[in-house]
Design an enzyme around this catalytic site. Structure first.
Site, PDB file in Angstrom:
ATOM      1  CE  LYS A   1      -9.536   1.828 -21.834  1.00  0.00           C
ATOM      2  NZ  LYS A   1      -8.379   2.302 -22.591  1.00  0.00           N
ATOM      3  CB  THR A   2     -14.305   4.464 -26.133  1.00  0.00           C
ATOM      4  OG1 THR A   2     -13.747   4.812 -24.870  1.00  0.00           O
ATOM      5  CG2 THR A   2     -15.607   5.197 -26.319  1.00  0.00           C
TER       6      THR A   2
ATOM      7  CG  ASP B   1     -15.708   4.151 -21.848  1.00  0.00           C
ATOM      8  OD1 ASP B   1     -14.693   3.497 -21.524  1.00  0.00           O
ATOM      9  OD2 ASP B   1     -15.742   4.913 -22.838  1.00  0.00           O
ATOM     10  CD  GLU B   2     -12.540   6.891 -19.332  1.00  0.00           C
ATOM     11  OE1 GLU B   2     -11.635   6.509 -18.563  1.00  0.00           O
ATOM     12  OE2 GLU B   2     -12.329   7.543 -20.369  1.00  0.00           O
TER      13      GLU B   2
ATOM     14  CD  GLN C   1      -6.387   6.023 -19.716  1.00  0.00           C
ATOM     15  OE1 GLN C   1      -6.819   7.110 -20.071  1.00  0.00           O
ATOM     16  NE2 GLN C   1      -6.511   4.937 -20.465  1.00  0.00           N
TER      17      GLN C   1
ATOM     18  NE  ARG D   1      -5.914  11.071 -22.797  1.00  0.00           N
ATOM     19  CZ  ARG D   1      -6.505   9.890 -23.010  1.00  0.00           C
ATOM     20  NH1 ARG D   1      -7.611   9.801 -23.680  1.00  0.00           N
ATOM     21  NH2 ARG D   1      -5.974   8.772 -22.543  1.00  0.00           N
TER      22      ARG D   1
HETATM   23  P1  ATP Z   1      -8.762   5.840 -23.659  1.00  0.00           P
HETATM   24  O1  ATP Z   1      -8.087   4.891 -22.738  1.00  0.00           O
HETATM   25  O2  ATP Z   1      -7.976   7.086 -23.825  1.00  0.00           O
HETATM   26  O3  ATP Z   1     -10.195   6.058 -23.310  1.00  0.00           O
HETATM   27  P2  ATP Z   1      -9.628   3.942 -25.636  1.00  0.00           P
HETATM   28  O4  ATP Z   1      -8.973   2.668 -25.277  1.00  0.00           O
HETATM   29  O5  ATP Z   1     -11.040   4.116 -25.267  1.00  0.00           O
HETATM   30  O6  ATP Z   1      -8.735   5.153 -25.105  1.00  0.00           O
HETATM   31  P3  ATP Z   1     -10.514   4.668 -28.279  1.00  0.00           P
HETATM   32  O7  ATP Z   1     -10.794   6.094 -27.993  1.00  0.00           O
HETATM   33  O8  ATP Z   1     -11.637   3.734 -28.423  1.00  0.00           O
HETATM   34  O9  ATP Z   1      -9.450   4.116 -27.206  1.00  0.00           O
HETATM   35  O10 ATP Z   1      -9.599   4.536 -29.563  1.00  0.00           O
HETATM   36  C1  ATP Z   1      -8.457   5.355 -29.759  1.00  0.00           C
HETATM   37  C2  ATP Z   1      -8.347   5.761 -31.209  1.00  0.00           C
HETATM   38  O11 ATP Z   1      -7.955   4.650 -31.986  1.00  0.00           O
HETATM   39  C3  ATP Z   1      -9.643   6.253 -31.789  1.00  0.00           C
HETATM   40  O12 ATP Z   1      -9.382   7.291 -32.698  1.00  0.00           O
HETATM   41  C4  ATP Z   1     -10.173   5.027 -32.495  1.00  0.00           C
HETATM   42  O13 ATP Z   1     -11.048   5.365 -33.526  1.00  0.00           O
HETATM   43  C5  ATP Z   1      -8.900   4.385 -33.025  1.00  0.00           C
HETATM   44  N1  ATP Z   1      -9.005   2.926 -33.183  1.00  0.00           N
HETATM   45  C6  ATP Z   1      -9.295   2.026 -32.228  1.00  0.00           C
HETATM   46  N2  ATP Z   1      -9.279   0.769 -32.732  1.00  0.00           N
HETATM   47  C7  ATP Z   1      -8.979   0.880 -34.044  1.00  0.00           C
HETATM   48  C8  ATP Z   1      -8.803  -0.054 -35.126  1.00  0.00           C
HETATM   49  N3  ATP Z   1      -8.956  -1.359 -34.952  1.00  0.00           N
HETATM   50  N4  ATP Z   1      -8.484   0.447 -36.332  1.00  0.00           N
HETATM   51  C9  ATP Z   1      -8.323   1.779 -36.516  1.00  0.00           C
HETATM   52  N5  ATP Z   1      -8.467   2.694 -35.561  1.00  0.00           N
HETATM   53  C10 ATP Z   1      -8.789   2.269 -34.328  1.00  0.00           C
HETATM   54 MG    MG Z   2     -11.992   5.503 -24.021  1.00  0.00          MG
END
Ligand code: ATP
Ligand code: MG
Length: 736
Positions: free
Chosen positions: A35-36, A220-221, A251, A601
């Site tokens: 997402k981020t 975000d969040e 979350q 995490r």
């Molecule tokens: P959270 O809910 O904990 O905030 P999130 O959904 O925001 O998580 P991110 O932090 O954006 O997730 O991504 C999680 C990890 O996966 C990061 O290390 C990110 O770089 C990696 N990642 C996300 N998408 C891809 C992709 N398409 N290919 C490779 N790595 C990815």
């Molecule tokens: Mg995130």
């Protein structure tokens, strides 16, 4: 235009979300699904493909750490200078707007921000000023009430007491607090948001101006927005800008601070044609970690429900460690971290996560002893330390003489003969004439003795002099001059007994912090920016991760972050889930989401630890293993017993604790393995964790057993005597 570099590092679902039409958008997806990542790539997409000016983009996240991370990603990975973009936390951005529009907001130009502790001090003063008993009107609870109202966007005039005398009094206190803050030119955290929201709505032209400027608002969040944050965002977006929000209902962990997960639904109702994107592939964790997290969260009712999968292998099992007490737990964690480092891993790969700040102390002790550098996020942070707040109080007075909290803090520090009576006279005068303490100090000469007047005069002259002498100096020289010339350094030099030396080092550190300080925006004078930074940043500790060190923080502050190795510690009923929440189904579900956040995490290895006995706040607790442990499927878990070198499945299905067992008081007798370790130990007569008596050392608890026959040794922690190793054959211990 070639856009492949923007979309290449993304999967199909992420690409669609990043390149979506310019309409209100919601990306709803589980932990670690990117997402981020999508949000930062969307920023790049807007600028490079849609031709949006970076000037017109506002991105909001929850923590300074996350904001710094986002800024960093945009600058380095996406190759965009981030300066023209507004990126920050809700508080940071509102603060920035209030600095720009202090006049419209009815604030003095040098307004200062109160942190939680300052706020409580001020509330206490008000309670006493109204002749109320602060045992009945507890400052912490009154502050809580005030903040909760502000988080809902409510001023005292909006509140009704409904004939309830307690509420009536609380509303009066809120009003008195508000009047005092106005007079002192200070704002608390909740006020930053509320005041900013009000000016955007009420000051003619202001809302229009920012709506025209920020055509794209990204959050975000989003699941953790509260009412005022949501309304603020809605006002800023209006009907002309495009909101882009990402979040995960599983979350949402700030309900206790007013967060409304319902805002996800509300958003879809308030904005038309919201396009919804879901991401299902998790890139962060191994299969086992993800399965465990999914199983835990699956016990919550009323979820939106998401599928989450990973193409990473199953990975290592979740390792469960049953400690005898919190020291044993810390020793285990330290040993594992040491192993990781010995294998060439970084210290910063390891995160120790816990439910309550008080848990960090024992880990710190063990890490210190093992000489492993660590950083605690949260807890007593740099800018919250006594001597730092003293120095900041002088600096704040230089910027705003009416800041009563700062005035009271340093008027007699170092001692200059200004006693309690003088202060009482000033307080009474300030109350009666509705003026700040500073102003009162000029008008009270007749009510004070000659000596008091001259002491007070010396202080007033000192502050004026500090102001004059620091004009035009670079920031760090200003800070250096103030800590010297105010007498603070001299004061702490004399203070040999009470950590004087450490405090002097911290003051020096403050000068270094000022030297290295780079304000994010240049709209305000550096001193002002620095003082605001000190308050806003202190919520999370020092963000600069310049040294490779173990990361320690509460589960709440771990949101959005990731670490190769995670230690989820203190999983005992009563601690996690927290006692307050156990009886309340909504509370328990929030704790479970917190557990989900904790597990997700971890990238490669998740350790879960609990202690049979835990000393906290000077009291021994015997919590049963957390119910969340039993929610992890058996096949994903392996129990670790390093002392006796046994590694085996955690418990057989028959021995799985029933909910009654798991919650019964004194449940420490319940072994999660359903077996005692007696049979594994050489000295079969004693059990680990057993209470024993020694003729000389008194009563204690068995911590460890080693060796066989005449060589058998036993480690016991004796009450008040510390830990001892004894030869079992000679110790003459009796089991209790
Ligand atoms: P959270 O809910 O904990 O905030 P999130 O959904 O925001 O998580 P991110 O932090 O954006 O997730 O991504 C999680 C990890 O996966 C990061 O290390 C990110 O770089 C990696 N990642 C996300 N998408 C891809 C992709 N398409 N290919 C490779 N790595 C990815
Ligand atoms: Mg995130």
């Amino acid at each position: 235009m070639d856009v492949s570099h923007i979309l290449a590092p993304l999967n199909d679902a992420q690409r669609q979300a990043v390149s979506a039409p310019l309409l209100p958008t919601l990306v709803l997806a589980g932990a670690g699904s990117g997402k981020t990542r999508v949000l930062t790539h969307r920023v790049e997409w807007l600028v490079q493909v849609e031709g949006v000016s970076p000037h017109g983009i506002l991105a909001v996240t929850f923590t300074n750490k996350a904001a710094a991370e986002m800024r960093h990603r945009i600058e380095t990975q996406l190759g965009l200078p981030s300066a023209p973009l507004w990126i920050g936390t809700f508080h940071g951005i509102c603060h920035r707007l209030l600095r720009l529009h202090w006049r419209e907001a009815g604030l003095p130009q040098g307004f200062q921000i109160l942190d939680g502790e300052d706020q409580q001090r001020l509330v206490k003063k008000i309670i006493r000023g109204l002749n109320l008993d602060d045992a009945r009107w507890v400052p912490r609870e009154v502050s809580w009430f005030v903040n909760a109202q502000k988080d809902e966007g409510l001023r005292p005039k909006h509140l009704k007491d409904d004939g309830d005398p307690t509420r009536h009094q609380l509303i009066k206190l809120y009003q008195a607090y508000e009047d005092t803050c106005r007079r002192n030119g200070v704002v608390d955290f909740a006020e930053l948001l509320l005041r900013c929201y009000e000016i955007l709505r009420e000051v003619p032209g202001l809302g229009e101006h920012y709506r025209a400027r920020f055509r794209h608002v990204l959050v975000d969040e989003f699941q953790d927005t509260n009412t005022i944050q949501y309304n603020w965002m809605k006002t800023l977006v209006g009907s002309t800008s495009v909101p882009y929000v990402v979040g995960d209902d599983d979350q949402s962990i700030y309900r206790w601070r007013g967060a409304r997960v319902e805002n996800l639904q509300q958003y879809r109702r308030d904005f038309h044609d919201v396009q919804l994107f879901r991401l299902e592939q998790n890139y962060r964790s191994t299969g086992n970690i993800l399965d465990a997290a999914n199983a835990i969260i699956g016990n919550n009712a009323g979820r939106i429900g998401k599928k989450l999968w990973t193409s990473a292998g199953k990975g290592a099992p979740i390792r469960l460690f049953r400690a005898y007490n919190e020291r044993d737990e810390a020793e285990f964690v330290t040993a594992k971290i040491r192993e990781w480092i010995a294998r060439g891993g970084k210290r910063a790969d390891n995160a120790i996560l816990y439910r309550s700040n008080a848990q960090s102390r024992v880990f710190e002790e063990y890490l210190l002893a093992a000489r492993i550098p660590y950083r605690v996020y949260g807890g007593l942070r740099f800018f919250e330390r006594q001597e730092i707040k003293d120095a900041l109080a002088y600096l704040r007075l230089i910027s705003n003489r009416d800041d009563d909290a700062s005035f009271e803090r340093v008027v007699n520090l170092p001692t200059r003969g200004i006693g309690a009576r003088t202060l009482e006279v000033l307080r009474a005068h300030s109350r009666e004439h509705v003026k700040s303490m500073w102003a009162a100090a000029f008008e009270c000469n007749e009510d004070l003795g000659a000596k008091a007047v001259s002491c007070l005069q010396a202080f007033l002259t000192l502050v004026e002099k500090l102001d004059a002498e620091t004009q035009g100096l670079p920031l760090h020289e200003q800070v250096d001059h103030v800590i010297q010339a105010s007498g603070l350094v001299g004061h702490y030099q004399k203070d040999k007994a009470d950590k004087g030396e450490a405090r002097l080092e911290n003051l020096e550190e403050l000068v270094s912090a000022a030297r290295g300080f780079e304000p994010e925006d240049t709209d305000m004078p550096p001193l002002m920016a620095f003082l605001s930074h000190a308050v806003l940043e202190s919520g999370e500790g020092q963000a600069e991760a310049w040294e490779d060190c173990v990361q320690m923080m509460t589960l709440h502050s771990a949101k959005g972050l990731e670490f190769p190795v995670v230690f989820l510690c203190g999983l005992e009923d009563g601690l996690f889930p927290h006692q307050r929440s156990i009886m309340d189904v909504h509370g328990l579900e929030e704790e479970r989401r917190l557990c989900y956040v904790g597990c997700t995490r971890a990238m490669r290895q998740l350790y879960v630890t609990y202690a049979e006995q835990r000393r906290m706040h000077g009291v021994d607790n015997f919590g049963a293993p957390s119910r969340f442990i039993a929610e992890i499927p058996l096949e994903l878990v392996e129990e670790v017993r390093p002392k006796v070198q046994v590694s085996r499945p955690v418990y057989s299905p028959q021995s799985r604790p029933t909910p009654q067992q798991a919650t019964r008081p004194g449940g420490s007798n319940l072994s999660m393995s359903g077996r005692r370790f007696q049979d594994d130990t050489p000295a079969g007569a004693f059990k680990l964790g057993q209470r024993v008596r020694h003729a000389k050392f008194g009563d204690g608890v068995v911590l460890s057993l080693e060796g066989l026959g005449t060589n058998a040794r036993i480690q016991v922690v004796f009450e008040g005597q510390g830990t001892k190793w004894l030869m079992l054959g000679y110790a003459n211990l009796t089991a209790l």
